[in-house]
Scaffold this motif. Structure first.
Motif, mmCIF file in Angstrom:
data_model
loop_
_atom_site.group_PDB
_atom_site.id
_atom_site.type_symbol
_atom_site.label_atom_id
_atom_site.label_comp_id
_atom_site.label_asym_id
_atom_site.label_seq_id
_atom_site.Cartn_x
_atom_site.Cartn_y
_atom_site.Cartn_z
ATOM 1 N N ALA A 189 0.837 -1.203 0.000
ATOM 2 C CA ALA A 189 0.000 0.000 0.000
ATOM 3 C C ALA A 189 0.871 1.252 0.000
ATOM 4 N N SER A 190 1.975 1.225 0.773
ATOM 5 C CA SER A 190 2.807 2.421 0.825
ATOM 6 C C SER A 190 3.393 2.719 -0.552
ATOM 7 N N ILE A 193 0.593 4.129 -2.795
ATOM 8 C CA ILE A 193 0.348 5.561 -2.552
ATOM 9 C C ILE A 193 1.495 6.388 -3.130
ATOM 10 N N ILE A 196 1.315 6.875 -6.906
ATOM 11 C CA ILE A 196 0.361 7.894 -7.356
ATOM 12 C C ILE A 196 0.928 9.297 -7.117
ATOM 13 N N ILE A 197 1.408 9.530 -5.877
ATOM 14 C CA ILE A 197 1.916 10.871 -5.561
ATOM 15 C C ILE A 197 3.246 11.134 -6.280
ATOM 16 N N LEU A 262 2.241 3.616 7.497
ATOM 17 C CA LEU A 262 1.900 3.743 6.082
ATOM 18 C C LEU A 262 2.340 5.106 5.543
ATOM 19 N N ILE A 263 2.088 6.158 6.346
ATOM 20 C CA ILE A 263 2.455 7.505 5.889
ATOM 21 C C ILE A 263 3.975 7.606 5.741
ATOM 22 N N SER A 266 5.278 5.589 2.839
ATOM 23 C CA SER A 266 4.927 6.213 1.561
ATOM 24 C C SER A 266 5.881 7.360 1.263
#
Lengths: 395, 370
Positions: A189-190, A193, A196-197, A262-263, A266
């Motif tokens: 997931a990281s 994300i 995308i960013i 996660l943050i 990412s």
């Protein structure tokens, strides 16, 4: 034609392999917590098995010293490596099964430093053959995977279950699977994300001269922070937020747990993806784009037929770096309660149980290596042939 | 026919194209030339609407380009740029097929067209079809660039310094091939170049630009003979008379030579010539009409001695091909210190002779004012 020469890689592997006989092949512990005694090959194994190992390594040494450029000699190190790799595990397991002591019901047998180094040295032999068989797809695949496949089969059929680290696994099977999937979800997931960013930031930095510097200052700075510090930095603001807005708490977003992990992960994964996206656009030949437009392609056709085929391989190799990095860093995320395979590593450290540490560490290594290989294959597949041609001399 | 009417293009405060009007007749090559930054590339990009003008109109065969969607317009205008811009991830054949694919031609039609274009470029289809641009030399890549621009058989071809990045030897070959192709296809070509010799060689007309305006638009002969102002005469250079000579092919100015074959009775022939007293030199040919060398009718041994009576042993140094221009002829004359030069064809057969007098006549016509 076939001149005798020295094959340095095989030789290095053989020397390391022979040196490993000087270290403890296996470790015998009265129970899982005690420090235990190291055993050399000839103490640990029946003499027939010890002799087999010595002979195999002498063969490897011979193959390294008397190398000829023909197929048997290209294949030999890889075959020896695979056999040794399997035997290290099989012999240790056999030893564990045969060593019983009524006084010590909790006896544990682990692979010792010598055993691990021998396994490592056998991998050098496999790599040596892989290099030499670069032009032979099937043989190369066989050499790369036969040993690992055999070990997986032995694991599945329960032949290795008496080794200590497997016993640790059996005791926590359910927990292991849930932490493994948690690990994969957080790491995946990281990177998702960050993809995308990061691609957005990369395009943005490329389009705008003004934003280029601040964007890269940001992603570079994030990358220089130690991962533990970044996890720590996330705790305070997230705790504050979830206190202020109960909705967030209901969603599971708190100062500790998966959210800060996660943050932080990412943010970490941003640099390779942003940088590669930016680079891929940077090296796009403006003449190619102009030719495309001049021939009557609209914006979407330029994007789809020119920009994406030319830049995707580079962006994907950024994602590859980010994935491998994230899988490793997720291990540390266990410290802030995010779960994942790091849980076993830190439990093992806390309880001073080396085999528990390995139960966490080995799957992380296997995951990283497999992800890296899979991405390499994917990138190779989607790289257009015309571009691959220019890269070939390098590899 | 391309009509450019009062077209203006600005970049911020600077004017790249300043109220230009220009007509380019169908089937002609118009060379845009001028110092860098004069707006010649901008003008070309306005024609296929890679850039949009602030003012003015561009008409192609009477139709305003603004009435078409830019992408659709461009699919019917060939476009060649300096650095070729072949798509590196596509094979040569795929590169050529880009526009036909955009036009949704069917596969047989595309394959037939690709095949035809390879032949037009004198390239072996089987050898090049599946190569990637990386594997091509600069000259080959530019040939494919031209083939790609011609793929949909557009009536108009825009070429923005197409041969600028190719080495001089290859450039001349490309120019010659392009002229050969153009003589068959008769496209309307707008050709940007910064190389005056190239413009003189290729252009039916030359538009000399300066600071966004056209200073002079004329045939190369006129521009060189009658430069409109100081800027033009400086631009075309003090050697413009010489440059102008390269517009004139020797084949149009050469005269019938006086020849004698070795199989003829050389003695009798020379004696007759001497009596007439008009011509002093004659060209001696071998059995296949190939030139052996010049013979002086007044100083010949008797009997004729082939070794000593042929004046110039090194014949190739004083001959020119019939594909040469008067400029090359003059250069050869000055270099060899002769006033008359034989002209031969590709098989070394003598087809004519040219003397400095004919060249002088050409330059006198122009009546240069200096």
């Amino acid at each position: 034609m076939h001149r005798v020469g020295i094959d340095r890689v095989t030789l290095a592997g053989a020397v390391i392999g022979l040196c490993s006989f000087g270290l403890h092949f296996a470790v015998l512990r009265p129970n899982r917590l005690s420090s235990g005694d190291g055993l050399f090959v000839w103490n640990a194994l029946p003499s027939s098995e010890a002799i087999i190992l010595v002979l195999l390594w002498l063969c490897a040494l011979g193959a390294g010293l008397l190398y000829r450029k023909n197929r048997p000699f290209r294949l030999a190190p890889g075959l020896i490596g695979n056999v040794v790799l399997v035997l290290v595990f099989l012999f240790t397991a056999g030893m564990a099964t045969n060593t019983t002591d009524p006084d010590l019901p909790f006896l544990r047998i682990s692979i010792g430093s010598g055993g691990w180094i021998m396994a490592f040295a056998s991998y050098i032999l496999i790599l040596s053959s892989q290099q030499k068989l670069a032009d032979r797809g099937f043989l190369r695949l066989f050499v790369s995977l036969s040993g690992l496949t055999a070990i997986v089969l032995l694991l599945a059929t329960g032949h290795l279950s008496d080794i200590s680290v497997i016993k640790e696994f059996s005791a926590r099977q359910g927990r292991f699977l849930s932490e493994l999937s948690q690990h994969l979800i957080i790491a995946g997931a990281s990177v998702g994300i960050a993809t995308i960013i990061g691609t957005g930031l990369g395009v943005w930095a490329f389009r705008s001269r003004i934003l280029e510097r601040p964007v890269f200052f940001f992603v570079n700075t994030v990358q220089t922070l130690p991962s533990l510090a970044l996890f720590g930095l996330m705790i305070a603001p997230l705790a504050l937020l979830s206190q202020r807005y109960p909705v967030l708490r209901d969603l599971g977003i708190q100062g500790i747990g998966w959210a800060p992990a996660l943050i932080a992960l990412s943010l970490y994964a941003l640099l390779p993806i942003t940088r590669n996206t930016y680079t891929s656009l940077r090296i796009l030949d403006p003449d190619v784009i102009e030719a495309g437009r001049g021939m009557g392609m609209n914006g979407l056709q330029v994007l789809w037929r020119i920009e994406i085929p030319l830049s995707l391989p580079i962006i994907l190799s950024g994602i590859r770096t980010a994935l491998v990095q994230s899988i490793g860093n997720t291990t540390v995320a266990a410290l802030i309660g995010a779960g994942g395979l790091g849980v076993f590593v830190f439990q093992g450290l806390g309880q001073a149980v080396p085999d528990l540490i390995l139960l966490g560490a080995i799957p992380v290594i296997v995951l990283s290596v497999c992800t890296d290989k899979l991405m390499a294959i994917l990138i190779h597949q989607i790289t257009p042939k015309g571009i691959a041609l220019q890269e070939e001399p390098a590899s | 026919m391309i009509h450019i009417r009062n077209v203006t293009k600005r970049y911020g405060t600077s004017i790249a194209v300043d109220d230009i009007s220009l007509e380019i007749p169908t089937g002609e090559i118009c060379c845009l030339i001028g110092p860098s930054g004069c707006g010649k590339s901008t003008l070309v990009k306005l024609i296929n609407r890679m850039l949009e003008p602030e003012g003015g109109r561009i008409l192609i065969d009477g139709k305003d380009t603004r009435d078409f969607q830019p992408e659709l317009l461009r699919r019917h205008i060939g476009y060649v740029i300096q650095n070729v811009g072949l798509f590196p991830h596509m094979t040569v054949a795929e590169n050529i097929a880009v526009v036909p694919q955009l036009l949704s031609w069917n596969r047989e039609k595309i394959e037939g067209r690709t095949e035809g274009l390879f032949r037009l470029m004198r390239m072996e289809p089987n050898q090049y079809r599946d190569k990637y641009p990386r594997e091509l030399s600069g000259g080959e890549a530019q040939r494919i660039g031209v083939a790609r621009a011609l793929a949909s058989d557009p009536a108009i071809l825009l070429m923005d310094e197409p041969f600028g990045a190719v080495d001089p030897l290859n450039r001349e070959a490309l120019q010659a091939e392009f002229m050969k192709i153009q003589s068959d296809l008769k496209k309307t070509v707008v050709f940007v170049t910064h190389d005056l010799d190239e413009a003189i060689r290729l252009g039916d007309r030359i538009a000399l630009m300066r600071a966004g305006r056209i200073v002079q638009y004329d045939t190369p002969e006129e521009i060189l003979a009658h430069p409109k102002d100081r800027f033009v005469s400086d631009f075309v250079g003090a050697d413009r008379a010489l440059k102008r000579l390269s517009r004139f092919p020797v084949s149009e100015f050469m005269k019938e030579p006086v020849v004698v074959k070795v199989t003829d009775d050389v003695d009798a022939f020379l004696a007759k010539i001497r009596e007439e007293g008009k011509t002093r030199f004659v060209w001696l040919l071998d059995e296949q009409d190939r030139l052996i060398g010049p013979v002086d009718s007044r100083h010949v041994h008797r009997p004729f001695n082939r070794e000593e009576d042929v004046m110039e042993a090194n014949c190739p140094a004083i001959t020119v091909r019939n594909s040469a221009t008067l400029r090359e002829v003059l250069s050869r004359m000055l270099g060899q210190g002769v006033k008359t030069i034989p002209v031969i064809d590709d098989d070394s057969r003598l087809v004519g002779e040219i003397s400095i007098g004919e060249i002088e006549k050409v330059t006198e016509e122009a009546a240069f004012e200096c």
